[in-house]
Design an enzyme around this catalytic site. Sequence first.
Site, PDB file in Angstrom:
ATOM      1  N   CYS A   2       0.818  -1.215   0.000  1.00 38.45           N
ATOM      2  CA  CYS A   2       0.000   0.000   0.000  1.00 38.45           C
ATOM      3  C   CYS A   2       0.856   1.272   0.000  1.00 38.45           C
ATOM      4  O   CYS A   2       1.947   1.287   0.558  1.00 38.45           O
ATOM      5  CB  CYS A   2      -0.879   0.033   1.233  1.00 38.45           C
ATOM      6  SG  CYS A   2      -1.926  -1.402   1.412  1.00 38.45           S
ATOM      7  N   ARG A  27       5.569  -0.300  -5.807  1.00 40.80           N
ATOM      8  CA  ARG A  27       5.472  -1.107  -4.598  1.00 40.80           C
ATOM      9  C   ARG A  27       4.452  -2.231  -4.728  1.00 40.80           C
ATOM     10  O   ARG A  27       4.467  -3.165  -3.940  1.00 40.80           O
ATOM     11  CB  ARG A  27       5.090  -0.214  -3.415  1.00 40.80           C
ATOM     12  CG  ARG A  27       6.098   0.881  -3.168  1.00 40.80           C
ATOM     13  CD  ARG A  27       5.598   1.840  -2.118  1.00 40.80           C
ATOM     14  NE  ARG A  27       5.471   1.172  -0.841  1.00 40.80           N
ATOM     15  CZ  ARG A  27       6.457   1.089   0.048  1.00 40.80           C
ATOM     16  NH1 ARG A  27       7.615   1.629  -0.203  1.00 40.80           N
ATOM     17  NH2 ARG A  27       6.265   0.469   1.182  1.00 40.80           N
ATOM     18  N   TRP A  72      -3.195  -2.629  -1.460  1.00 43.91           N
ATOM     19  CA  TRP A  72      -2.858  -4.034  -1.750  1.00 43.91           C
ATOM     20  C   TRP A  72      -3.699  -4.838  -0.788  1.00 43.91           C
ATOM     21  O   TRP A  72      -3.497  -4.783   0.427  1.00 43.91           O
ATOM     22  CB  TRP A  72      -1.361  -4.250  -1.515  1.00 43.91           C
ATOM     23  CG  TRP A  72      -0.805  -5.532  -2.033  1.00 43.91           C
ATOM     24  CD1 TRP A  72      -0.397  -5.797  -3.309  1.00 43.91           C
ATOM     25  CD2 TRP A  72      -0.554  -6.727  -1.281  1.00 43.91           C
ATOM     26  NE1 TRP A  72       0.096  -7.078  -3.392  1.00 43.91           N
ATOM     27  CE2 TRP A  72       0.005  -7.670  -2.163  1.00 43.91           C
ATOM     28  CE3 TRP A  72      -0.748  -7.102   0.043  1.00 43.91           C
ATOM     29  CZ2 TRP A  72       0.371  -8.950  -1.770  1.00 43.91           C
ATOM     30  CZ3 TRP A  72      -0.388  -8.384   0.449  1.00 43.91           C
ATOM     31  CH2 TRP A  72       0.170  -9.279  -0.465  1.00 43.91           C
ATOM     32  N   ASN A  98      -2.141   2.386   5.783  1.00 40.53           N
ATOM     33  CA  ASN A  98      -1.298   1.231   5.459  1.00 40.53           C
ATOM     34  C   ASN A  98      -1.145   0.409   6.730  1.00 40.53           C
ATOM     35  O   ASN A  98      -1.067   0.975   7.819  1.00 40.53           O
ATOM     36  CB  ASN A  98       0.109   1.659   5.020  1.00 40.53           C
ATOM     37  CG  ASN A  98       0.122   2.314   3.652  1.00 40.53           C
ATOM     38  OD1 ASN A  98      -0.905   2.386   2.988  1.00 40.53           O
ATOM     39  ND2 ASN A  98       1.287   2.789   3.253  1.00 40.53           N
ATOM     40  N   GLY A  99      -1.034  -0.907   6.582  1.00 40.11           N
ATOM     41  CA  GLY A  99      -0.860  -1.764   7.756  1.00 40.11           C
ATOM     42  C   GLY A  99      -2.114  -2.582   7.997  1.00 40.11           C
ATOM     43  O   GLY A  99      -3.018  -2.617   7.150  1.00 40.11           O
ATOM     44  N   GLU A 479      17.911 -18.532  -5.883  1.00 36.11           N
ATOM     45  CA  GLU A 479      17.627 -17.160  -6.294  1.00 36.11           C
ATOM     46  C   GLU A 479      17.232 -17.129  -7.782  1.00 36.11           C
ATOM     47  O   GLU A 479      16.320 -16.406  -8.170  1.00 36.11           O
ATOM     48  CB  GLU A 479      18.847 -16.268  -5.997  1.00 36.11           C
ATOM     49  CG  GLU A 479      18.833 -14.884  -6.616  1.00 36.11           C
ATOM     50  CD  GLU A 479      17.634 -14.014  -6.243  1.00 36.11           C
ATOM     51  OE1 GLU A 479      16.934 -14.305  -5.258  1.00 36.11           O
ATOM     52  OE2 GLU A 479      17.387 -13.036  -6.978  1.00 36.11           O
ATOM     53  N   LYS A 483      13.679 -15.688  -9.212  1.00 32.11           N
ATOM     54  CA  LYS A 483      13.581 -14.605 -10.198  1.00 32.11           C
ATOM     55  C   LYS A 483      12.676 -15.027 -11.350  1.00 32.11           C
ATOM     56  O   LYS A 483      11.835 -14.271 -11.808  1.00 32.11           O
ATOM     57  CB  LYS A 483      14.960 -14.280 -10.795  1.00 32.11           C
ATOM     58  CG  LYS A 483      15.807 -13.346 -10.018  1.00 32.11           C
ATOM     59  CD  LYS A 483      15.359 -11.906 -10.177  1.00 32.11           C
ATOM     60  CE  LYS A 483      15.844 -11.074  -9.028  1.00 32.11           C
ATOM     61  NZ  LYS A 483      15.354 -11.506  -7.706  1.00 32.11           N
ATOM     62  N   GLU A 486       8.942 -15.199 -10.241  1.00 35.86           N
ATOM     63  CA  GLU A 486       8.254 -13.963  -9.872  1.00 35.86           C
ATOM     64  C   GLU A 486       7.948 -13.063 -11.049  1.00 35.86           C
ATOM     65  O   GLU A 486       6.918 -12.419 -11.074  1.00 35.86           O
ATOM     66  CB  GLU A 486       8.955 -13.210  -8.734  1.00 35.86           C
ATOM     67  CG  GLU A 486      10.346 -12.712  -9.003  1.00 35.86           C
ATOM     68  CD  GLU A 486      10.955 -11.972  -7.795  1.00 35.86           C
ATOM     69  OE1 GLU A 486      10.215 -11.387  -7.000  1.00 35.86           O
ATOM     70  OE2 GLU A 486      12.191 -11.982  -7.672  1.00 35.86           O
ATOM     71  N   HIS A 502      17.068 -38.364  -5.808  1.00 37.72           N
ATOM     72  CA  HIS A 502      16.196 -38.896  -4.760  1.00 37.72           C
ATOM     73  C   HIS A 502      14.735 -38.526  -4.985  1.00 37.72           C
ATOM     74  O   HIS A 502      13.959 -38.478  -4.034  1.00 37.72           O
ATOM     75  CB  HIS A 502      16.674 -38.409  -3.388  1.00 37.72           C
ATOM     76  CG  HIS A 502      18.054 -38.876  -3.046  1.00 37.72           C
ATOM     77  ND1 HIS A 502      18.366 -40.195  -2.876  1.00 37.72           N
ATOM     78  CD2 HIS A 502      19.220 -38.208  -2.893  1.00 37.72           C
ATOM     79  CE1 HIS A 502      19.657 -40.330  -2.611  1.00 37.72           C
ATOM     80  NE2 HIS A 502      20.200 -39.116  -2.625  1.00 37.72           N
ATOM     81  N   LYS A 599       6.627  -4.757  -3.689  1.00 35.12           N
ATOM     82  CA  LYS A 599       8.049  -4.491  -3.487  1.00 35.12           C
ATOM     83  C   LYS A 599       8.438  -4.663  -2.032  1.00 35.12           C
ATOM     84  O   LYS A 599       9.487  -5.202  -1.714  1.00 35.12           O
ATOM     85  CB  LYS A 599       8.379  -3.072  -3.963  1.00 35.12           C
ATOM     86  CG  LYS A 599       9.831  -2.664  -3.764  1.00 35.12           C
ATOM     87  CD  LYS A 599      10.744  -3.505  -4.625  1.00 35.12           C
ATOM     88  CE  LYS A 599      12.202  -3.173  -4.455  1.00 35.12           C
ATOM     89  NZ  LYS A 599      13.042  -4.321  -4.882  1.00 35.12           N
TER      90      LYS A 599
END
Length: 604
Positions: A2, A27, A72, A98-99, A479, A483, A486, A502, A599
């Site tokens: 947010c 964000r 968000w 926000n929160g 990583e 990438k 996402e 295995h 973000k």
Amino acid sequence: MCGIVGYLGARPATPVLVEGLLRLEYRGYDSAGVAVLRAGKIAVTKTAGRVRDLRDKLTDDPATVGIAHTRWATHGEPSDRNAHPHLDADLRIAVVHNGIIENAEQLRAQLTAEGVEFASETDTEALAHLIARQDAATLEDAVRAALRGVEGTYGLVVLDRARPGELVVARNGSPIVLGIGDGEMFIASDVAALVHHTQQVVFLDDGELATVTAAGFRTSTLEARLTNKTPTTVDLAADDYELGGHTDFMRKEMAEQPEAIARALRGRLDERFATAHLGGLGLDPMALRAVKRVKFLGCGSAYYAGQMGATLVEELARIPADAEPASEFRYRNPVVDPDALYVAVSQSGETLDTLAAVQELRRKGGRVIGAVNVVGSAIARECGSGLFLHAGPEVSVASTKALTNMTVSFAMLALLLGRVRDLSASAGQRIVTGLRALPGHVERVLADDADIARIAKRFAHAEHMFFLGRVRGWPVAREGAQKLKEISYVHAEAYQSAELKHGPLALVDANMPSVVIVPADDLLAKNLATIEQVKARGGPVIAITNAELPSGLADEVIRVPRGEPELDPILLTIPLQLLAYHTASALGRDIDKPRNLAKSVTVE
Ligand code: G6P
């Protein structure tokens, strides 16, 4: 996540608010809204979707006070109704927040019992009703009184129809920053929305409120004690947040890596004693020697960077080290080791799970330092000391230059820890030289862009991919898979190379390409055997390597320059960024705004 923008001054507020929201788009969000005060009434415009959709709904407006938000979704689906700002029943108070309000259910039930009808499913709307119901002399007092009954996290701005000349802001856990202009004031949740207006800012602390007018601000605590905050100058320029000719921020930030690494190294390498100077750590040689264990805590890419850091610390300093997702750590009632050094890793310095892990550590008397990119951020302040990453502002959701600077910083930390122990001067010198060579080496990998784009295109149709690595290559593989997932939405799974047999080997066939990380180190023969195993099952192989491979072994080879083996993970990660980038772009993805992601994740 947010975003909040607020404005008070002489200009029309709407364009300032919309421009601010556009700068916070990076964000991640799913709906947006604006409220301005026009002719004694609060006018609200909201929409699910993009800020540009909101802009299309707005008309020219002379109002000079307003608040705005990108949401968000957490409580209630993304919709026009649930978008902020939220108002009380009399349309007197408007709030952006926000929160997460943790006792929202309880507050909503209580207000409903008192006859309040809710217009949305959000936790924020309860705040608007609560503030409106306070019998207080000032808006600030009303906000203060309302917040006494609120549990959870918030960064919020409140607009009151009856008080056109002021906005009240409050912070607990979600950032709020004031931007000081000439006869005008800006409010935002992130300096990115302010730096093209002013570089004079005030960061609110948790438990702090402020009354903001066009002429200035006054800060105080929730207990009504005045706090005399002086503005600080942020050393950021508006063009740090602009594309500057690049097609997207991820591309821009990948290109900035050589410069970012050079910045992280500047003044920190000591040739004479073959060590690093990390003044911000606040640990003298005795304290460094007393460290018996190192643990890195972070989320997402910061966690994988921590895993690379742990390998570096074990190799160079021979101290047991590991990394753990901060979210797991905070919830499992961790055993805090008084002899350990904990490192909280975060680009934004805002990630709630990482912040909570730091707070848990501090509560239990653990020694924790931050490895943070944003100065003045919550994690940086909570830790008090640490390693500043110097990557410059990172806008792309997929982290590139910040991750690289995390690993570079951990190499310096490992070097320092090693050199106060038994790492020899010549081995230390080798690492110093290796670090100095990194910017040039990264430059050479970036120059391979066209070939990596070709390889990405060749495999972009794949629905699944393996990323395989062992020891130094294992966090690199993780990583790389992260990438790809996402930004391209291709399913990617990372596996330790030796574990392949295995179970996962059953999945390998001509439709399942594997990206294999092959450093030119002691494990080269083992990694070549991994490639053979995949090839024998008809699986295509893309090798990422700084070794000479037998010709024809892999279907594609992406080569990186050879440096010091301990630093290989840093360099081997770079082509994986490009591979993910070009796969996403071949698939037509919105690279800077991957679906469902944010973000900086300021919720649990
Ligand atoms: C989000 C981002 C990731 C990032 C993670 C941790 O999930 O999408 O790219 O790695 O948060 O963020 P931090 O700011 O704490 O490094």
